[in-house]
Structure formats: structure tokens, C-alpha cells
Scaffold this active site. Structure first.
Site, PDB file in Angstrom:
ATOM      1  N   LYS A  24       0.829  -1.216   0.000  1.00  0.00           N
ATOM      2  CA  LYS A  24       0.000   0.000   0.000  1.00  0.00           C
ATOM      3  C   LYS A  24       0.858   1.258   0.000  1.00  0.00           C
ATOM      4  O   LYS A  24       0.556   2.215  -0.694  1.00  0.00           O
ATOM      5  CB  LYS A  24      -0.900   0.121   1.244  1.00  0.00           C
ATOM      6  CG  LYS A  24      -1.317  -1.120   1.929  1.00  0.00           C
ATOM      7  CD  LYS A  24      -2.172  -0.826   3.140  1.00  0.00           C
ATOM      8  CE  LYS A  24      -1.376  -0.618   4.422  1.00  0.00           C
ATOM      9  NZ  LYS A  24      -0.480  -1.692   4.805  1.00  0.00           N
ATOM     10  N   ARG A 104      -7.080   1.263  11.078  1.00  0.00           N
ATOM     11  CA  ARG A 104      -6.559  -0.079  11.285  1.00  0.00           C
ATOM     12  C   ARG A 104      -7.405  -0.858  12.280  1.00  0.00           C
ATOM     13  O   ARG A 104      -7.099  -2.008  12.565  1.00  0.00           O
ATOM     14  CB  ARG A 104      -5.143   0.022  11.844  1.00  0.00           C
ATOM     15  CG  ARG A 104      -4.082  -0.602  10.945  1.00  0.00           C
ATOM     16  CD  ARG A 104      -2.791  -0.014  11.391  1.00  0.00           C
ATOM     17  NE  ARG A 104      -1.632  -0.775  11.098  1.00  0.00           N
ATOM     18  CZ  ARG A 104      -0.648  -0.291  10.337  1.00  0.00           C
ATOM     19  NH1 ARG A 104      -0.772   0.864   9.740  1.00  0.00           N
ATOM     20  NH2 ARG A 104       0.453  -0.988  10.193  1.00  0.00           N
ATOM     21  N   ARG A 143      12.395  -5.819   2.919  1.00  0.00           N
ATOM     22  CA  ARG A 143      12.081  -4.397   2.695  1.00  0.00           C
ATOM     23  C   ARG A 143      13.106  -3.472   3.370  1.00  0.00           C
ATOM     24  O   ARG A 143      13.451  -3.647   4.516  1.00  0.00           O
ATOM     25  CB  ARG A 143      10.691  -4.105   3.261  1.00  0.00           C
ATOM     26  CG  ARG A 143      10.288  -2.655   3.106  1.00  0.00           C
ATOM     27  CD  ARG A 143       8.826  -2.476   3.294  1.00  0.00           C
ATOM     28  NE  ARG A 143       8.416  -2.570   4.688  1.00  0.00           N
ATOM     29  CZ  ARG A 143       7.163  -2.358   5.092  1.00  0.00           C
ATOM     30  NH1 ARG A 143       6.221  -2.084   4.220  1.00  0.00           N
ATOM     31  NH2 ARG A 143       6.854  -2.455   6.364  1.00  0.00           N
ATOM     32  N   ARG A 176      13.527  -1.362   8.923  1.00  0.00           N
ATOM     33  CA  ARG A 176      12.734  -0.923  10.070  1.00  0.00           C
ATOM     34  C   ARG A 176      12.818  -1.959  11.188  1.00  0.00           C
ATOM     35  O   ARG A 176      12.816  -3.152  10.936  1.00  0.00           O
ATOM     36  CB  ARG A 176      11.269  -0.747   9.641  1.00  0.00           C
ATOM     37  CG  ARG A 176      11.055   0.492   8.817  1.00  0.00           C
ATOM     38  CD  ARG A 176       9.718   0.519   8.145  1.00  0.00           C
ATOM     39  NE  ARG A 176       8.614   0.018   8.947  1.00  0.00           N
ATOM     40  CZ  ARG A 176       7.340   0.056   8.558  1.00  0.00           C
ATOM     41  NH1 ARG A 176       7.028   0.582   7.380  1.00  0.00           N
ATOM     42  NH2 ARG A 176       6.383  -0.412   9.318  1.00  0.00           N
ATOM     43  N   ARG A 187       2.945  -8.586  13.912  1.00  0.00           N
ATOM     44  CA  ARG A 187       2.200  -7.580  13.131  1.00  0.00           C
ATOM     45  C   ARG A 187       1.125  -8.248  12.274  1.00  0.00           C
ATOM     46  O   ARG A 187       0.036  -7.716  12.110  1.00  0.00           O
ATOM     47  CB  ARG A 187       3.161  -6.785  12.255  1.00  0.00           C
ATOM     48  CG  ARG A 187       4.002  -5.825  13.066  1.00  0.00           C
ATOM     49  CD  ARG A 187       5.144  -5.274  12.266  1.00  0.00           C
ATOM     50  NE  ARG A 187       4.705  -4.371  11.225  1.00  0.00           N
ATOM     51  CZ  ARG A 187       5.408  -4.109  10.121  1.00  0.00           C
ATOM     52  NH1 ARG A 187       6.560  -4.711   9.917  1.00  0.00           N
ATOM     53  NH2 ARG A 187       4.939  -3.260   9.247  1.00  0.00           N
TER      54      ARG A 187
HETATM   55  P1  AMP Z   1       3.161   0.975   9.108  1.00  0.00           P
HETATM   56  O1  AMP Z   1       4.320   1.753   8.602  1.00  0.00           O
HETATM   57  O2  AMP Z   1       1.855   1.423   8.531  1.00  0.00           O
HETATM   58  O3  AMP Z   1       3.363  -0.517   8.993  1.00  0.00           O
HETATM   59  O4  AMP Z   1       3.051   1.302  10.673  1.00  0.00           O
HETATM   60  C1  AMP Z   1       4.117   0.998  11.567  1.00  0.00           C
HETATM   61  C2  AMP Z   1       3.604   0.894  12.986  1.00  0.00           C
HETATM   62  O5  AMP Z   1       3.011   2.142  13.373  1.00  0.00           O
HETATM   63  C3  AMP Z   1       2.500  -0.127  13.194  1.00  0.00           C
HETATM   64  O6  AMP Z   1       3.009  -1.444  13.387  1.00  0.00           O
HETATM   65  C4  AMP Z   1       1.833   0.414  14.465  1.00  0.00           C
HETATM   66  O7  AMP Z   1       2.621   0.174  15.608  1.00  0.00           O
HETATM   67  C5  AMP Z   1       1.876   1.912  14.209  1.00  0.00           C
HETATM   68  N1  AMP Z   1       0.666   2.351  13.473  1.00  0.00           N
HETATM   69  C6  AMP Z   1       0.620   2.874  12.214  1.00  0.00           C
HETATM   70  N2  AMP Z   1      -0.646   3.173  11.866  1.00  0.00           N
HETATM   71  C7  AMP Z   1      -1.401   2.838  12.934  1.00  0.00           C
HETATM   72  C8  AMP Z   1      -2.806   2.892  13.205  1.00  0.00           C
HETATM   73  N3  AMP Z   1      -3.668   3.338  12.297  1.00  0.00           N
HETATM   74  N4  AMP Z   1      -3.229   2.449  14.412  1.00  0.00           N
HETATM   75  C9  AMP Z   1      -2.382   2.014  15.348  1.00  0.00           C
HETATM   76  N5  AMP Z   1      -1.054   1.918  15.155  1.00  0.00           N
HETATM   77  C10 AMP Z   1      -0.566   2.326  13.965  1.00  0.00           C
END
Ligand code: AMP
Length: 233
Positions: A24, A104, A143, A176, A187
Site C-alpha cells: 500500500k 486499522r 524491505r 525498520r 504484526r
Molecule cells: P506501518 O508503517 O503502517 O506498517 O506502521 C508501523 C507501525 O506504526 C505499526 O506497526 C503500528 O505500531 C503503528 N501504526 C501505524 N498506523 C497505525 C494505526 N492506524 N493504528 C495504530 N497503530 C498504527
């Protein structure tokens, strides 16, 4: 409450849904550049808060490192602030956005509905990037992200020309913390439990469009553009 309550959407206000590693972020980055719209990634916003040592960053970091979700109230306040800015009557570019990584959870989706309804807006697209779990695990561990410009590379499907160096800006590539094997399983479990119910949530509002994202980034981008053109709501 339905997001479209009574009004037809006029801007491009999309939610990109999918498991971590579904692509995404990569697709949102490219589409946002092409269409000159905002790409709001809650993960990127949170990483910026962590890097800046803000209070929100300090509170979010331990959840993020463990592959857990940051509590809804913190995320909702952060996103509402940004969407408020993005829609403050600043013309066509700022009215349009892609939300990547938000909502989410069902409470987040409900909060987004309410915030949009208050602003007299509605979502125009919800795209689900569908990728089987074993592929997600492989993708996440391959990644790498540019520490300077945020470009995303993948040592299997989209390798940089020089290992560890961003093709776009020459910045160094980092993995990351939450893409390390110990956090990836957590996750994906969190995704199944907390985020997958959103598919029904948006399906029941007739907003969901599924995209087979188990293909190369270029093919997915092409399919995404077609889906947006044909599936405009
Ligand atoms: P992402 O880069 O979208 O995979 O987000 C990395 C981390 O940020 C996730 O594993 C969560 O810990 C936190 N995070 C990002 N977006 C959200 C969300 N909408 N709700 C809760 N935690 C989030």
C-alpha cells in the site's frame, strides 16, 4: 453511520487497506506523486514523531517496536489533525488524499466516518491490497527504506542499483525495527485480529474494491489506476 451519508464524494479521498507488506505504501507514494495529492501514512507520521522525540513519539515507540498497534485515541487525534489541515479550504490539491495505514481498527474507521461527516465529506475509494500471508512474510523481511527520502526498496522485487543506497537521493537504506523477523509475525497476527474486520465494515457500505497485489509493483500500479478509473464511486 455510512461514510457517504447523503452526499456524493467530490474529491479523491481514499483509504488503502491491507496487511503490512501488501504494498500500500509503495503504491500510495507513486499515485500521490502522479496525481499531486497528499499521501498520509500513519506509520510515517509516527516514525517522524519518534525521530523528533515528541511526547507522542515517546508514547508510540514501544508499541511500534513490538509490532503492536498504537492506542486508538492517540492515532485518531493525530489523523484528525492532519485531515483537518488537509481540508481547510486550501483548494483542490489539499482536499484530496490517500490514507495509508489508517484506519486499522473498527473504532478508528468509525471515528473517520464521524470526522468526515462533520466536515461534509465522504470517502471516494477504499482499496484492499490482497496478498497471501507467506508472501507478506518474505516481502517484509526484504524491505529497506531510505533514511533520507523515505523511498521503499525490496531486495527481492525492487532492488536498489547499489546495495544499501537509495537510487533516488543517495541516502542510506535501513531496515525498520518492526520488519525484523521477531516483530513480523506479531504484526500479521494483529492485522488479522484488528484490521481484517474492516473488510466487512467497508464491504457492507459498498465501498470496498479488491486488488490482487501479489504481482510486481508496476503491474499493481497499472491495475490500481484502472480500478480507480472504472470503480470510481
Ligand atoms: P506501518 O508503517 O503502517 O506498517 O506502521 C508501523 C507501525 O506504526 C505499526 O506497526 C503500528 O505500531 C503503528 N501504526 C501505524 N498506523 C497505525 C494505526 N492506524 N493504528 C495504530 N497503530 C498504527
Amino acid at each position: 453511520m455510512t461514510p457517504a451519508a447523503g452526499s456524493r464524494p467530490t474529491g479523491f479521498r481514499a483509504v488503502f487497506l491491507g496487511a503490512p507488506g501488501a504494498g500500500k505504501g509503495t503504491q500510495a507514494q507513486t499515485l500521490a506523486k502522479v496525481r499531486q495529492i497528499l499521501h498520509l501514512s500513519t506509520g510515517d507520521m509516527l516514525r517522524a514523531e519518534v525521530a523528533g522525540g515528541t511526547e507522542l513519539g515517546l508514547r508510540a515507540k514501544s508499541f511500534m517496536d513490538a509490532g503492536k498497534l498504537v492506542p486508538d485515541d492517540l492515532i485518531i487525534a493525530m489523523v484528525e489533525g492532519r485531515i483537518g489541515l488537509a481540508s481547510a479550504g486550501k483548494g483542490p490539491i489539499t482536499r484530496d488524499w490517500i490514507l495509508d495505514g489508517f484506519p486499522r481498527t473498527v473504532p478508528q474507521a468509525e471515528a473517520l466516518d464521524r470526522a468526515l461527516a462533520r466536515a461534509g465529506m465522504a470517502l471516494s475509494h477504499v482499496v484492499f491490497f490482497d496478498v497471501p500471508s507467506p508472501v507478506l512474510v518474505r516481502r517484509l523481511s526484504a524491505r529497506w527504506t531510505c533514511a533520507r527520502c523515505g523511498a521503499i526498496w525490496n531486495t527481492e522485487s525492487k532492488p536498489p542499483k547499489q546495495q544499501g543506497v537509495c537510487d533516488h537521493c543517495g541516502g542510506s537504506l535501513k531496515q525498520r525495527t518492526d520488519d525484523r523477523p521477531e516483530a513480523v509475525g506479531q504484526r500479521l497476527e494483529v492485522y488479522e485480529r484488528e484490521t481484517a474486520p474492516l473488510l466487512d465494515f467497508y464491504q457492507s457500505r459498498n465501498l470496498l474494491r479488491r486488488l490482487d497485489a501479489n504481482r510486481s509493483p508496476d503491474v499493481v500500479q497499472h491495475a490500481l489506476i484502472q480500478l480507480i478509473q472504472n470503480g470510481a464511486i
